[in-house]
Design an enzyme around this catalytic site. Structure first.
Site: not given
Length: 451
Positions: A92, A156
């Protein structure tokens, strides 16, 4: 790079690495599904899973984590009695911010002036590619001498803790002798660095309300309490005159012992405008690695364009607080919320909400894994000695893994050196760093297997 066979293999694989990173960067995998389609993140997860399967990984799975995102897991068996290494990265990315401010499109990997530009190129899609390169180099030069687990996180950057909670619910899944977190970076290009500390973090949303609705500023301004003005007063209370963070009850006088950060070099790295001073006190290393730091990430209020002459009835902000090792993030959250509430003026109604949190981390740099990494980096970076630095950012998973596997050694390396400008426009990765760190990781796996 030297004539080391592993280094030669990695060098030969760099064109493939660029092609793969191009594919991976193209996914708009921002784990904020109010802004970006979940399908983009799911597609990126699928890409990582396919890449692991192609390398012979077993038990490849898309793990549905409690925050609504997916983490990718795979297991590559090694020799029967070998040690187990966990390799971590995340797929991500941060939002691109103002896409018009990018020199080239953020989701198109573009080579310019010897660097590869694109959102996630360094943080941390490049980390996924680094792990793949290291494993391919070992497979081409005698095989992978350890059992390898790979985990690629899907949220994250949001700090929503999905993988942490999943790991706590499935403690056997990520168990390993050593864990390599590929989400840190060198102190600067060409200087091999392991990150020995991470600051923890908390995110708090504050909402201030003063009126039932907006009022005409000419008719009511001067007596009617302005929610935006109240919010500005509250946010200003979080800093001393010199810019130091001042949260009631939170100390901020710790000193960093180790690699120091020259003031002028920091100004250059941070691109501070001429005549603008740095904030805070102490050394730069003290301020960014050893002390709390508050940042106002966003404010909801009327934009300048289209603003009307109104006293605002409500306003809100998102506040980030980074805390150093030794400070409990849960307690820091309580202190920040109490501070925001206590400093709200005029009896205005205030609500605070904690929306993200992670603990600080300190590694044991005396462990055998660090000796193995130092030896590997000396080969990958000829003539350079491995350095130890802090990092102001947070990787909440580190503390979760340290708590779950107290005997595991945790190392933090990665591609996020200052020129990478992670989280900013025009993020980029140095292909030379990708190549050298892939060599270092491969040699580390070999060294640690023999230790």
């Amino acid at each position: 790079m030297s004539s080391n066979p592993v280094a030669e293999t990695v060098a030969s694989l760099m064109p493939r690495a660029k092609a793969e990173l191009t594919e991976l960067v193209a996914f708009k995998s921002v784990a904020d599904f109010d802004q970006f389609p979940k399908s983009e993140s799911d597609a990126a997860a699928g890409w990582v899973a396919d890449a692991l399967r192609a390398e012979g990984f077993e038990d490849v799975a898309l793990l549905d984590t409690p925050d609504g995102t997916q983490s990718v897991y795979g297991y590559l068996p090694g020799p029967a009695d070998a040690k187990t290494i966990l390799l971590y990265a995340h797929y991500d990315v941060q939002p691109p911010l103002d896409e018009a401010a990018w020199t080239t499109p953020p989701f198109e990997l573009t080579e310019r002036d010897g660097r590869w530009y694109g959102r996630g190129a360094a943080d941390c899609k490049g980390g996924v590619i680094m792990h793949l390169l290291a494993l391919r180099a070992l497979k081409a030069n005698g095989g992978v001498p350890v059992h390898v687990k790979v985990i690629a996180e899907g949220s994250e950057e949001q700090g929503t803790g999905g993988l942490e909670r999943y790991a706590e619910e499935h403690p056997e899944l990520l168990e390993a002798d050593t864990i390599v977190i590929g989400d840190a970076g060198n102190f600067r290009v060409g200087l091999p660095t392991v990150t020995s500390t991470l600051r923890g973090m908390t995110l708090v949303r504050v909402q201030i309300d003063t009126l039932e609705g907006n009022l005409h500023s000419g008719q009511f301004g001067g007596a009617a309490p302005d929610a935006l003005g109240a919010l500005i007063r509250v946010l200003d209370s979080l800093r001393a005159e010199d810019g130091s963070t001042t949260v009631d009850g939170l100390t901020g006088s710790s000193a960093w012992e180790g690699l120091q950060y020259d003031d002028e070099q920091f100004r250059k790295d941070a691109k501070v405008l001429d005549g603008v001073g740095l904030i805070g006190s102490g050394t730069v290393a003290d301020r960014i690695w050893a002390r709390p730091a508050v940042t106002v990430l966003g404010i909801d209020c009327p934009p300048v364009v289209g603003a009307t002459p109104s006293v605002q009835a409500g306003a809100r902000a998102l506040v980030s607080l980074r805390v150093p090792p030794g400070v409990d993030a849960v307690e820091a959250t309580k202190l920040l919320q109490a501070h925001l509430e206590a400093h709200t003026p005029w009896g205005a109604r205030v609500r605070t909400e904690q929306i993200g949190q992670g603990q600080a981390f300190r590694a044991d740099t005396t462990s055998p894994a660090y000796a193995a990494m130092a030896e590997a980096m000396a080969v990958a970076y000829p003539g350079q000695e491995m350095q130890y630095a802090g990092q102001g950012g947070s990787i909440p998973l580190c503390n979760t893994l340290a708590a779950l596997y107290p005997r595991a050694e945790i190392l933090l390396i990665g591609l996020s050196e200052p020129e990478a400008q992670i989280h900013a426009v025009n993020e980029s990765v140095s292909p030379e760093e990708l190549e050298r760190l892939s060599v270092a990781e491969a040699l580390f796996l070999r060294n640690f297997a023999a230790s």
